[in-house]
Design an enzyme around this catalytic site. Structure first.
Site, PDB file in Angstrom:
ATOM      1  N   TYR A  36       0.851  -1.207   0.000  1.00  0.00           N
ATOM      2  CA  TYR A  36       0.000   0.000   0.000  1.00  0.00           C
ATOM      3  C   TYR A  36       0.885   1.254   0.000  1.00  0.00           C
ATOM      4  O   TYR A  36       0.667   2.189  -0.772  1.00  0.00           O
ATOM      5  CB  TYR A  36      -0.903  -0.038   1.237  1.00  0.00           C
ATOM      6  N   GLN A 140      -6.764  17.434   5.511  1.00  0.00           N
ATOM      7  CA  GLN A 140      -6.899  17.312   4.052  1.00  0.00           C
ATOM      8  C   GLN A 140      -8.241  16.684   3.687  1.00  0.00           C
ATOM      9  O   GLN A 140      -8.687  15.743   4.340  1.00  0.00           O
ATOM     10  CB  GLN A 140      -5.747  16.434   3.522  1.00  0.00           C
ATOM     11  N   TYR A 142     -10.752  14.977   0.601  1.00  0.00           N
ATOM     12  CA  TYR A 142     -11.108  14.501  -0.728  1.00  0.00           C
ATOM     13  C   TYR A 142     -12.555  14.907  -0.962  1.00  0.00           C
ATOM     14  O   TYR A 142     -13.329  15.093  -0.022  1.00  0.00           O
ATOM     15  CB  TYR A 142     -10.983  12.976  -0.809  1.00  0.00           C
ATOM     16  N   THR A 170      -7.258  18.254  -1.965  1.00  0.00           N
ATOM     17  CA  THR A 170      -6.458  17.503  -2.932  1.00  0.00           C
ATOM     18  C   THR A 170      -7.183  17.426  -4.271  1.00  0.00           C
ATOM     19  O   THR A 170      -8.339  17.001  -4.336  1.00  0.00           O
ATOM     20  CB  THR A 170      -6.169  16.092  -2.399  1.00  0.00           C
ATOM     21  N   ARG A 179      -3.119   0.499  -9.014  1.00  0.00           N
ATOM     22  CA  ARG A 179      -1.773   0.287  -8.479  1.00  0.00           C
ATOM     23  C   ARG A 179      -1.564  -1.216  -8.393  1.00  0.00           C
ATOM     24  O   ARG A 179      -2.103  -1.880  -7.488  1.00  0.00           O
ATOM     25  CB  ARG A 179      -1.609   0.941  -7.111  1.00  0.00           C
ATOM     26  N   LYS A 266      -3.691  21.087  -3.070  1.00  0.00           N
ATOM     27  CA  LYS A 266      -2.586  20.121  -3.206  1.00  0.00           C
ATOM     28  C   LYS A 266      -2.726  19.309  -4.488  1.00  0.00           C
ATOM     29  O   LYS A 266      -3.829  18.875  -4.837  1.00  0.00           O
ATOM     30  CB  LYS A 266      -2.605  19.166  -2.012  1.00  0.00           C
ATOM     31  N   HIS A 290       1.502  13.341  -6.145  1.00  0.00           N
ATOM     32  CA  HIS A 290       0.979  12.305  -5.258  1.00  0.00           C
ATOM     33  C   HIS A 290       2.024  11.184  -5.072  1.00  0.00           C
ATOM     34  O   HIS A 290       1.687  10.016  -4.890  1.00  0.00           O
ATOM     35  CB  HIS A 290      -0.308  11.728  -5.865  1.00  0.00           C
ATOM     36  N   ARG A 293       1.717   8.193  -7.445  1.00  0.00           N
ATOM     37  CA  ARG A 293       0.655   7.206  -7.201  1.00  0.00           C
ATOM     38  C   ARG A 293      -0.560   7.389  -8.091  1.00  0.00           C
ATOM     39  O   ARG A 293      -1.502   6.589  -8.024  1.00  0.00           O
ATOM     40  CB  ARG A 293       0.204   7.285  -5.732  1.00  0.00           C
TER      41      ARG A 293
HETATM   42  C1  LIG Z   1       0.212   5.400   1.426  1.00  0.00           C
HETATM   43  C2  LIG Z   1      -0.097   6.764   0.890  1.00  0.00           C
HETATM   44  C3  LIG Z   1      -1.359   7.285   1.049  1.00  0.00           C
HETATM   45  C4  LIG Z   1      -1.656   8.568   0.568  1.00  0.00           C
HETATM   46  N1  LIG Z   1      -2.896   9.095   0.792  1.00  0.00           N
HETATM   47  C5  LIG Z   1      -3.125  10.390   0.464  1.00  0.00           C
HETATM   48  C6  LIG Z   1      -4.336  11.026   0.851  1.00  0.00           C
HETATM   49  O1  LIG Z   1      -5.189  10.418   1.488  1.00  0.00           O
HETATM   50  N2  LIG Z   1      -4.513  12.317   0.481  1.00  0.00           N
HETATM   51  C7  LIG Z   1      -3.565  13.025  -0.227  1.00  0.00           C
HETATM   52  O2  LIG Z   1      -3.771  14.204  -0.538  1.00  0.00           O
HETATM   53  N3  LIG Z   1      -2.405  12.446  -0.579  1.00  0.00           N
HETATM   54  C8  LIG Z   1      -2.157  11.165  -0.248  1.00  0.00           C
HETATM   55  N4  LIG Z   1      -0.949  10.597  -0.553  1.00  0.00           N
HETATM   56  C9  LIG Z   1       0.083  11.398  -1.243  1.00  0.00           C
HETATM   57  C10 LIG Z   1       0.970  12.127  -0.235  1.00  0.00           C
HETATM   58  O3  LIG Z   1       0.277  13.154   0.412  1.00  0.00           O
HETATM   59  C11 LIG Z   1       2.187  12.752  -0.924  1.00  0.00           C
HETATM   60  O4  LIG Z   1       1.773  13.546  -1.995  1.00  0.00           O
HETATM   61  C12 LIG Z   1       3.207  11.719  -1.414  1.00  0.00           C
HETATM   62  O5  LIG Z   1       3.328  10.643  -0.530  1.00  0.00           O
HETATM   63  C13 LIG Z   1       4.556  12.387  -1.590  1.00  0.00           C
HETATM   64  O6  LIG Z   1       5.476  11.522  -2.123  1.00  0.00           O
HETATM   65  P1  LIG Z   1       6.555  10.705  -1.249  1.00  0.00           P
HETATM   66  O7  LIG Z   1       5.826   9.534  -0.679  1.00  0.00           O
HETATM   67  O8  LIG Z   1       7.567  10.332  -2.275  1.00  0.00           O
HETATM   68  O9  LIG Z   1       7.082  11.649  -0.187  1.00  0.00           O
HETATM   69  C14 LIG Z   1      -0.653   9.318  -0.098  1.00  0.00           C
HETATM   70  C15 LIG Z   1       0.629   8.770  -0.246  1.00  0.00           C
HETATM   71  C16 LIG Z   1       0.915   7.515   0.258  1.00  0.00           C
HETATM   72  C17 LIG Z   1       2.319   6.987   0.112  1.00  0.00           C
END
Ligand SMILES: Cc1cc2nc3c(=O)[nH]c(=O)nc-3n(C[C@H](O)[C@H](O)[C@H](O)COP(=O)(O)O)c2cc1C
Length: 398
Positions: A36, A140, A142, A170, A179, A266, A290, A293
């Site tokens: 995850y 944050q 959604y 976001t 994924r 964001k 993100h 992702r």
């Molecule tokens: C497991 C996971 C869950 C995430 N869930 C959210 C989320 O709920 N809302 C959001 O705005 N970004 C989410 N993100 C994105 C993060 O806020 C962020 O943009 C990202 O992790 C940055 O990259 P890095 O992991 O390389 O530092 C998630 C990232 C990960 C790794």
């Protein structure tokens, strides 16, 4: 030295990089939890890789000869001064990595004086986390389009009443993304017992112990909207049915009217979108893909940063995330004009690898590495980093 300090010294030797924490997390948590966090969009997870490669490619020419050098890492944003310019990015469900994880993040944020952006899909409520991090919690959202954003606006009200000062919307999840690793690992959100998940959990006694201690409160923030005394299945069905899509600019304006604190958008890469966000009333934007992702074909977020700073850096705070894994990465982003930096996976790896002490360990790791990096490049403040000669081969121009 007390027992905790001795342990920290040995951790610093055992885990000198985020990748060392990542490897330990892989051994210590169930596969569905690791995949995850560690996974990304697309068969090759290309955008996650290019984020890291593009940061590596940013070069800073150091300067020498400063007397009485002291680096000042404190950074003020939206009226509050944090110890370092690094916050914990919103990551949906820390409790998948370790049950109770949201609260460990909140405690670390308060203790180390860094911001935690709590995700609305978290396994703890904004009220619970605000109790633990009364000065350092951001929230944050959604999009939940139902009844003209009534659920979202009510969540924002609850955040405000809990003392949250910064609301983050976001935009970069217009659709659910595929994924592959999450599918192969049979990840279900929130966690559900199944043959595959239970067999993984049984191999990881720390995770199981945390599960018995904290339980699993999936989509805790959505409960009040999912009916009378909703079961976990009701709440999950509600979230699946009602949430999705990305906020429109008109919707961002509605939050501007309703939310008295700082408003942040964001997940932008295009300077024209940053201009739209600022016109809609945002006080800040987070340049981010993100963490790779969402859109496999997106450019590395660091390559979009300078153009967004040029476009709106005077009118708004331009923050950055995606791919940061070291103190020098933070300094690279600050030198390219970021007002603040967020880090995602590293804090999850810390939680998975070291449990409750992990998020604080990662905050300390950044503080030490940023301090050392500032000394290496000869800048005492982040403003000074911007006067240095930087080579940024991937910088986008629009
Ligand atoms: C497991 C996971 C869950 C995430 N869930 C959210 C989320 O709920 N809302 C959001 O705005 N970004 C989410 N993100 C994105 C993060 O806020 C962020 O943009 C990202 O992790 C940055 O990259 P890095 O992991 O390389 O530092 C998630 C990232 C990960 C790794």
């Amino acid at each position: 030295m007390n027992a905790f300090e001795t342990k920290t010294v040995s951790w610093k030797l055992d885990y000198p990089t985020i990748d060392d924490l990542r490897k330990r997390a892989r051994r210590r948590i169930p596969r569905f939890a690791f995949d995850y966090v560690d996974g990304a969009a697309g068969a090759a997870e290309q955008n996650m890789k290019t984020n890291a490669a593009a940061l590596d490619a940013v070069e800073i020419v150091p300067r020498y000869g400063v007397d009485n050098f002291t680096a000042n890492l404190e950074t003020k944003i939206f009226g509050r001064t944090y110890s370092i310019p690094v916050g914990i990015a919103p990551m949906g469900i820390p409790s998948l990595v370790l049950p109770g994880g949201e609260k460990e993040f909140a405690r670390a944020a308060q203790d180390r004086n860094i911001p935690l952006v709590l995700g609305s899909v978290a396994g703890a409520t904004v009220e619970e986390c605000a109790d633990l991090a009364p000065e350092n919690l951001w929230f944050q959202l959604y999009r939940v389009a139902k009844d003209e954003l009534a659920v979202n606006l009510d969540m924002a009200r609850r955040a405000q009443e809990s003392g949250v000062q910064v609301l983050v919307l976001t935009l970069d999840v217009p659709a659910r993304t595929k994924r592959p690793r999450e599918l192969r690992a049979r990840l279900t959100i929130p966690y559900r017992h199944s043959v595959q998940t239970v067999s993984e959990v049984l191999k990881h006694p720390n995770w199981l112990a945390a599960y018995f201690r904290h339980g699993m409160n999936g989509f805790a923030n959505y409960k009040p909207y999912a009916g009378v005394k909703p079961s976990m299945a009701d709440v999950t069905a509600f979230v699946r049915r009602e949430s999705g899509g990305s906020f429109t600019w008109d919707e961002v304006k509605r939050f501007r009217d309703a939310w008295p604190g700082a408003l942040v958008v964001k997940g932008l890469l295009h300077p024209a979108d940053a201009e739209m966000a600022v016109s809609a009333g945002a006080d800040g934007v987070i340049v981010s893909n993100h963490g790779g992702r969402q859109l496999e074909a997106a450019p590395p977020a660091i390559d979009a940063l300078p153009a967004v700073v040029d476009a709106v850096g005077v009118a708004a705070k331009v923050m950055f995330d995606s791919g940061v894994r070291s103190g020098i990465d933070v300094v690279r982003a600050m030198a390219l004009g970021a007002a603040f930096v967020f880090s995602g996976r590293p804090f999850m790896y810390g939680l998975g690898a070291l449990g409750a002490a992990g998020p604080g360990f990662v905050a300390d790791f950044y503080a030490e590495e940023i301090s050392a990096a500032m000394r290496q490049i000869g800048a005492q403040t982040f403003a000074e980093t911007r006067d240095l000669k930087i080579r940024h081969p991937g910088a986008l121009s629009f």
